[in-house]
Enzyme design. Structure first.
Site, PDB file in Angstrom:
ATOM      1  N   HIS A 120     -32.914 -16.051 -36.902  1.00 26.72           N
ATOM      2  CA  HIS A 120     -32.995 -14.887 -37.979  1.00 26.72           C
ATOM      3  C   HIS A 120     -34.003 -15.333 -38.885  1.00 26.72           C
ATOM      4  O   HIS A 120     -33.963 -14.639 -39.926  1.00 26.72           O
ATOM      5  CB  HIS A 120     -31.301 -15.141 -38.742  1.00 26.72           C
ATOM      6  CG  HIS A 120     -30.388 -14.559 -37.799  1.00 26.72           C
ATOM      7  ND1 HIS A 120     -29.175 -14.853 -37.991  1.00 26.72           N
ATOM      8  CD2 HIS A 120     -30.348 -13.577 -36.729  1.00 26.72           C
ATOM      9  CE1 HIS A 120     -28.253 -14.284 -37.119  1.00 26.72           C
ATOM     10  NE2 HIS A 120     -29.125 -13.443 -36.311  1.00 26.72           N
ATOM     11  N   CYS A 149     -48.358  -9.198 -53.193  1.00 28.60           N
ATOM     12  CA  CYS A 149     -49.302  -9.607 -52.489  1.00 28.60           C
ATOM     13  C   CYS A 149     -50.704  -9.254 -53.223  1.00 28.60           C
ATOM     14  O   CYS A 149     -50.680  -8.243 -54.166  1.00 28.60           O
ATOM     15  CB  CYS A 149     -49.647  -9.149 -50.857  1.00 28.60           C
ATOM     16  SG  CYS A 149     -50.946  -9.512 -50.000  1.00 28.60           S
TER      17      CYS A 149
HETATM   18  P1  OAD Z   1     -20.579 -17.605 -41.339  1.00 24.82           P
HETATM   19  O1  OAD Z   1     -20.507 -17.670 -42.794  1.00 24.82           O
HETATM   20  O2  OAD Z   1     -20.123 -16.360 -40.615  1.00 24.82           O
HETATM   21  O3  OAD Z   1     -19.508 -18.833 -40.677  1.00 24.82           O
HETATM   22  C1  OAD Z   1     -19.659 -19.983 -40.944  1.00 24.82           C
HETATM   23  C2  OAD Z   1     -18.789 -20.869 -40.253  1.00 24.82           C
HETATM   24  O4  OAD Z   1     -18.948 -22.023 -40.527  1.00 24.82           O
HETATM   25  C3  OAD Z   1     -17.218 -20.557 -39.950  1.00 24.82           C
HETATM   26  O5  OAD Z   1     -16.765 -20.041 -38.871  1.00 24.82           O
HETATM   27  C4  OAD Z   1     -16.799 -21.645 -40.731  1.00 24.82           C
HETATM   28  O6  OAD Z   1     -15.309 -21.895 -40.451  1.00 24.82           O
HETATM   29  C5  OAD Z   1     -17.517 -22.701 -40.442  1.00 24.82           C
HETATM   30  N1  OAD Z   1     -17.517 -23.823 -41.388  1.00 24.82           N
HETATM   31  C6  OAD Z   1     -17.281 -24.054 -42.404  1.00 24.82           C
HETATM   32  N2  OAD Z   1     -17.244 -25.483 -43.153  1.00 24.82           N
HETATM   33  C7  OAD Z   1     -17.759 -26.080 -41.941  1.00 24.82           C
HETATM   34  C8  OAD Z   1     -18.333 -27.577 -41.856  1.00 24.82           C
HETATM   35  N3  OAD Z   1     -18.373 -28.253 -42.948  1.00 24.82           N
HETATM   36  N4  OAD Z   1     -18.698 -27.912 -40.622  1.00 24.82           N
HETATM   37  C9  OAD Z   1     -18.952 -26.918 -39.711  1.00 24.82           C
HETATM   38  N5  OAD Z   1     -18.627 -25.491 -39.957  1.00 24.82           N
HETATM   39  C10 OAD Z   1     -17.990 -25.226 -40.958  1.00 24.82           C
HETATM   40  O7  OAD Z   1     -22.085 -18.057 -40.807  1.00 24.82           O
HETATM   41  P2  OAD Z   1     -22.813 -17.584 -39.589  1.00 24.82           P
HETATM   42  O8  OAD Z   1     -22.004 -17.724 -38.286  1.00 24.82           O
HETATM   43  O9  OAD Z   1     -23.998 -18.465 -39.347  1.00 24.82           O
HETATM   44  O10 OAD Z   1     -27.367 -13.043 -40.725  1.00 24.82           O
HETATM   45  O11 OAD Z   1     -23.256 -16.181 -39.808  1.00 24.82           O
HETATM   46  C11 OAD Z   1     -24.193 -15.416 -38.875  1.00 24.82           C
HETATM   47  C12 OAD Z   1     -25.191 -14.633 -39.568  1.00 24.82           C
HETATM   48  O12 OAD Z   1     -24.372 -13.841 -40.365  1.00 24.82           O
HETATM   49  C13 OAD Z   1     -25.916 -15.223 -40.455  1.00 24.82           C
HETATM   50  O13 OAD Z   1     -27.146 -15.770 -39.636  1.00 24.82           O
HETATM   51  C14 OAD Z   1     -26.461 -14.218 -41.303  1.00 24.82           C
HETATM   52  C15 OAD Z   1     -24.991 -13.405 -41.397  1.00 24.82           C
HETATM   53  O14 OAD Z   1     -24.974 -12.201 -41.841  1.00 24.82           O
HETATM   54  C16 OAD Z   1     -28.213 -12.595 -41.124  1.00 24.82           C
HETATM   55  O15 OAD Z   1     -28.416 -12.793 -42.174  1.00 24.82           O
HETATM   56  C17 OAD Z   1     -29.178 -11.705 -40.139  1.00 24.82           C
END
Ligand code: OAD
Length: 253
Positions: A120, A149
């Site tokens: 991303h 810019c």
């Molecule tokens: P999310 O915020 O959707 O999910 C975070 C995940 O981390 C959840 O499943 C939690 O259960 C888990 N979690 C919480 N604490 C944790 C820990 N200590 N260790 C490991 N896991 C833990 O984040 P993403 O899946 O990254 O996109 O979200 C995907 C995309 O949605 C992001 O890149 C962003 C967002 O909209 C864009 O900005 C394009």
């Protein structure tokens, strides 16, 4: 739990090539809030109002003030945690080849992983929306928002907004890394956003075992994931690595 850790370590020990797919959960212990769930960013602000490319085009100042500036403030002081360092140790053991991350915080590179695909994009770089000039975020004068810019165009972070395509190179390289690994480690992602969430499906279709680390289950759990280990990324990575070092020998720093 011990049995799950043992099995994950055995799978990694037997693997020639491991790919990791990470999400916001790996950076929570570095003080960066996630997007979804309790305390998540999308609980406070509507992503369609602040994180969609149409919203940025309509009112860049509003998106800079509310989303970009506050994210830049949080990311600026964040340091890698044990989840990141665990992936570095896996790379040093010769197991982990590539990290595909949905995170824009640069913490995998700061920890020391060498092949990181920023699915991303990144908040570390800015791009002029008029002339296309790229520069480091640290070089951009943020006294006036939105920052501009020299050509007068407005800067935007070099990350993917909703409504935008994944950078083709990141998508192609991620697909190749997913299709060629024996084990995919899926850590800290809710697996709610496509096409990132498709990478474990692709890995599994090509014969990889999928190890998922997350305190909560996701749409991958019990279907795509062969092994789901509940818990925080840092704690589980430390446990897997301790077991792995007993199987393969210590990591040479
Ligand atoms: P999310 O915020 O959707 O999910 C975070 C995940 O981390 C959840 O499943 C939690 O259960 C888990 N979690 C919480 N604490 C944790 C820990 N200590 N260790 C490991 N896991 C833990 O984040 P993403 O899946 O990254 O996109 O979200 C995907 C995309 O949605 C992001 O890149 C962003 C967002 O909209 C864009 O900005 C394009």
């Amino acid at each position: 739990m011990d049995r799950l850790i043992d099995k994950a370590a055995e799978d990694i020990a037997a693997a020639r090539s491991v790919t990791a797919l990470t999400g916001a959960g790996v950076s929570i212990e570095s003080g960066i809030p996630p997007f979804r769930g309790k305390g998540g960013l999308w609980e406070k602000i509507d992503p369609m109002e602040y994180a969609h490319i149409d919203a940025f085009r309509r009112d860049p100042e509003k998106v800079w003030q509310v989303l970009i500036k506050s994210m830049a403030d949080v990311l600026g002081s964040a340091r890698p945690n044990d989840a990141h360092f665990g992936l570095v140790r896996l790379e040093k053991m010769g197991k982990l080849k590539t990290v595909i991350t949905q995170n824009v915080d640069g913490l995998h590179q700061a920890a020391g992983n060498t092949d990181v695909i920023e699915f991303h994009g990144s908040f570390a770089r800015q791009c002029c929306t008029d002339c296309g000039k790229q520069c480091q975020s640290s070089e951009v004068n943020m006294d006036a928002i939105p920052p501009r810019c020299q050509c007068g165009g407005i800067y935007r972070p070099d990350c993917v907004f909703f409504g935008e395509m994944i950078p083709p190179d990141a998508l192609l390289r991620s697909r190749a890394a997913a299709a060629s690994c024996d084990v995919m480690l899926v850590m800290g992602t809710s697996a709610m956003v496509q096409p990132a969430a498709h990478m474990p499906v692709l890995a599994r279709e090509n014969g990889a075992r999928i190890i998922e680390i997350n305190p909560e289950s996701t749409p991958l759990t019990g279907s795509v994931s062969d092994c789901f280990i509940p818990g925080s990324g840092g704690r589980i990575m430390n446990a897997i690595l301790a077991r792995l070092e007993r199987l393969c020998g210590p990591v040479h720093e």
